[in-house]
Write an enzyme that holds these catalytic residues in place. Structure first.
Site, PDB file in Angstrom:
ATOM      1  N   SER A 258     -65.706  32.772  -7.172  1.00 43.60           N
ATOM      2  CA  SER A 258     -64.655  32.074  -6.692  1.00 43.60           C
ATOM      3  C   SER A 258     -63.193  32.644  -7.026  1.00 43.60           C
ATOM      4  O   SER A 258     -63.374  33.482  -7.817  1.00 43.60           O
ATOM      5  CB  SER A 258     -64.589  30.625  -7.057  1.00 43.60           C
ATOM      6  N   ASP A 259     -62.278  32.160  -6.527  1.00 37.76           N
ATOM      7  CA  ASP A 259     -61.065  32.429  -7.003  1.00 37.76           C
ATOM      8  C   ASP A 259     -60.518  31.655  -8.078  1.00 37.76           C
ATOM      9  O   ASP A 259     -61.438  30.428  -8.295  1.00 37.76           O
ATOM     10  CB  ASP A 259     -60.049  32.461  -5.728  1.00 37.76           C
ATOM     11  N   TRP A 260     -59.469  31.675  -8.840  1.00 37.34           N
ATOM     12  CA  TRP A 260     -59.328  30.721 -10.035  1.00 37.34           C
ATOM     13  C   TRP A 260     -59.443  29.352  -9.577  1.00 37.34           C
ATOM     14  O   TRP A 260     -58.381  29.057  -8.915  1.00 37.34           O
ATOM     15  CB  TRP A 260     -57.833  31.237 -10.495  1.00 37.34           C
TER      16      TRP A 260
END
Ligand code: GLC
Length: 688
Positions: A258-260
């Site tokens: 995932s992104d942050w």
């Protein structure tokens, strides 16, 4: 055959390991945290963390890796990730700049060096290449990609994956790639970062997906899903994207991170009521690893107990992560990147700096050169260098500059002084600030200009005005910089504008009035040397823009592969698609860039007038260097489908070749055009 055999061996290893793992250990492989390895030692010992980002250095990574592989029950190695976007310590030009070189070998070599340095510092995995197509320069992250075109963007994506990973993932210098941000992050409405993306499936598939497909086909081991929604479905919960397309159609075998906290942001998007629901949505959509949302760590085990996810869904995500760790050879050699000798020897070497200089030279785009003010003569008596970016050693590093340091940077002033030696008197003043409006420095600037034979003015954006969360509502020159250029132009001295920026800028007045303009982006540690090489003719600029420059912010979005509409713009005809207050054409178009020499194109020929399904057609043209010095030209082939079952772009890039020509030399350049090049999604979304 051998890779197939190796693959099935790895699959057997993964399955046998999986059969030994507890649920907590399985979830642990899907958990990634940023930093604080010491505070998280217990979790590592329990096998409840699979990856860290932002843990750097041969020693630091060795310490925490030792705990994972010597003190945990199953001794599964950690994978260390970091944002190596354009160099690790030897900072290269930003990706939007290197794309302007149109030189795939150069780009691949740059990433090979980045990988060599990053792996010397304990890093296994980079969150790069960023392959988002961007058509809106208000969006600060346009700086991180290859611009507005899917064809060029795909070629660059593949070159960067090859450069990072190299031919063998088990090599000590192989850095796992991560194509991001999947998908269509650059389509944010208004160019506002993280904003809604509402595009058709046709636009998604024809414009935004091709560079990701190219990265996957080039063997990228991971992808990162994006923050944004696409037409109502956030990417971190988007099963069509992450499973149906990525695994179903493209057969991607790597894993998705995932992104942050993008899984946690499903609550803000309003598609998950709580973090457990977000974790379930993410895993079922196809997000394998949770970066910093703490969603998988806290909720996947209970979601399994409550039958809200299945054991096979959990196992599949774990399998994907373990498979890549085996492919990287981390089980055989978990300390492969923990070699302090390599860390001392392989980072910021003279060879790497030389490569950075060569890459920077070729990323520069000559936008204008009236009366041949450029190249400057080295015998100049007095040269005035003016502007807030002229002696700046931080901005040239640009956004996302990893471990790049200002003390490593050659500024524009430094590069020019090094080039000229003592023969020329070099005068310098900033004249104004980058952002804060103030004309108090103009008097001194004008005074120096009047003493000089030529004025070089270095203006643009600071290195932190593009990149993430750096959208600008006005993409003109910030502060009083344009006023400074106008005032210097008013002295009547020959003025050369050097632009230093992370996005196209609306610099119409400068384009119309200043004789010479050089686009230099953010060129990294060798900025000053590369710019001096071009300004004084030691390198003949060969860059071509990969994003259109608008005349004004209000003209955005503007891109070359647009549709014709029913009323294509004609500046002289009112009832056509245009603005009342400016020309409809871009200030500078995609594919544009000048040289110190000139080229002509002769004898364009097609090998046939028709193209049958199994055939290919040869497109040939003779390119001649009609000037008096050697130069490189990027020959570009575009196609247009004039009548189809759906509207089609007025032009689409279908091929390019960069060639070098001596003065007077001609070369016959050939492209092969195939039916695949002309395929598109028809009225029924059939690939036709
Ligand atoms: C950031 C960025 C992403 C980056 C990640 C880790 O928010 O969106 O590009 O790789 O977090 O730093």
């Amino acid at each position: 055959f051998c890779s197939l055999r190796a693959q099935s061996l790895i699959d057997r290893q993964v399955d046998s390991l999986l059969s030994l793992m507890t649920v907590d250990e399985k979830v642990g492989q899907l958990v990634q945290y940023s930093g604080a390895p010491v505070q998280r030692e217990t979790l590592v010992r329990q096998g409840r963390i699979g990856s860290f980002l932002n843990v750097l250095g041969a020693n630091s990574t060795r310490e925490v890796q030792r705990i994972a592989v010597e003190e945990s029950r199953l001794k599964i190695p950690l994978i260390f990730g970091f944002d190596v976007i354009h160099g690790y310590r030897t900072t290269f030009p930003i990706p939007l700049a290197t794309a302007c070189s149109w030189d795939l070998d150069l780009i691949e070599k740059a990433e090979r060096i980045a990988a060599t340095e990053a792996t010397a510092a304990g890093v296994h995995w980079t969150f790069s290449p960023m392959v988002d197509i961007a058509r809106d320069p208000r969006w600060g992250r346009i700086a991180e990609g290859a611009g507005e075109d899917p064809y060029l963007g795909s070629a660059v994506a593949a070159a960067r994956v090859r450069g990072f990973q190299g031919p063998d993932l088990k090599s000590p210098t192989s850095l796992l790639a991560c194509a991001k941000h999947f998908a269509a992050y650059g389509g944010a409405e208004g160019g506002r970062d993280y904003n809604t993306v509402d595009i058709s499936e046709r636009t998604l598939r024809e414009i935004y997906l091709p560079p990701f497909k190219a990265a996957v086909d080039a063997g990228a081991g991971s992808l990162m899903c994006s923050f944004n929604e696409i037409a109502g479905m956030p990417s971190s919960a988007n099963r069509m994207l992450l499973t149906d397309i990525l695994r179903g159609e493209w057969k991607f075998k790597g894993f998705v991170v995932s992104d942050w906290n993008s899984i946690g942001e499903l609550l803000q998007h309003g598609v998950a009521a709580d973090l457990k629901e977000a974790a379930i949505l993410g895993l079922k959509a196809g997000v394998d690893m949770d970066m910093e949302a703490d969603a998988y760590h806290n909720h996947l085990a209970s979601a399994l107990q409550e039958d809200r996810i299945t054991a096979s869904q959990l196992d599949e995500a774990v399998r994907r992560v373990l498979r890549v760790k085996f492919q990287l050879g981390l089980f055989e050699n978990p300390y492969r990147n923990c070699d302090t000798d390599r860390e001392r020897r392989d980072i910021l070497t003279p060879e790497h700096r030389e490569a950075a200089r060569k890459t920077a030279q070729r990323s520069i785009v000559l936008l204008k050169n009236q009366n041949n003010v450029l190249p400057l003569k080295k015998e100049l008596k007095t040269l005035a260098i003016i502007g807030p970016l002229a002696d700046d050693k931080e901005s040239p590093l640009g956004p996302w500059h990893a471990m790049g340091k200002p003390e490593d940077v050659i500024s524009v002033l430094g590069g020019i002084k090094a080039k000229l030696g003592t023969g020329t008197k070099v005068l310098f003043t900033r004249g104004c600030e980058i952002e804060k409006p103030s004309m108090s420095g103009f008097t001194e600037a004008l005074d120096l200009a009047r003493q000089a034979d030529v004025v070089v003015v270095v203006v643009g954006e600071s290195g932190q005005m593009s990149g993430e969360a750096e959208s600008r509502s006005n993409i003109g020159l910030p502060g009083s910089q344009e006023d400074l250029v106008r005032a210097l132009h008013g002295t009547g001295k020959p003025v050369v504008v050097v632009l230093m920026n992370g996005r196209p800028l609306a610099v119409q007045w400068i384009a119309e009035n200043v004789p010479s303009i050089v686009e230099t982006w953010f060129l990294g540690v060798e900025t000053g040397n590369a710019i001096a090489d071009v300004l004084f003719g030691d390198y003949n600029p060969s860059g071509k823009l990969t994003t259109s420059f608008p005349r004004a912010t209000g003209q955005v979005p503007i891109y070359y592969n647009h549709k014709n509409t029913g009323r294509p713009a004609v500046d002289s005809v009112k009832w056509t698609s245009k603005y009342l207050d400016l020309k409809n054409s871009p200030l500078y178009p995609f594919g544009y860039g000048l040289s110190y020499t000139s080229f002509s194109y002769l004898n364009l020929e097609l090998s046939a007038k028709t193209l049958k399904p199994a055939e290919s057609l040869l497109v040939s043209v003779t390119v001649k260097n009609t000037g008096n010095r050697s130069g490189e030209e990027v020959v570009q082939m575009y196609a247009r489908d004039e009548v189809a079952s759906v509207t089609r772009p007025v032009r689409e890039l279908k091929g390019f070749q960069k060639i070098s020509l001596a003065p007077g030399e001609s070369k016959r350049v050939q492209f092969s055009l195939t039916p695949e090049d002309l395929t598109f999604y028809d009225r029924d979304m059939k690939w036709t």
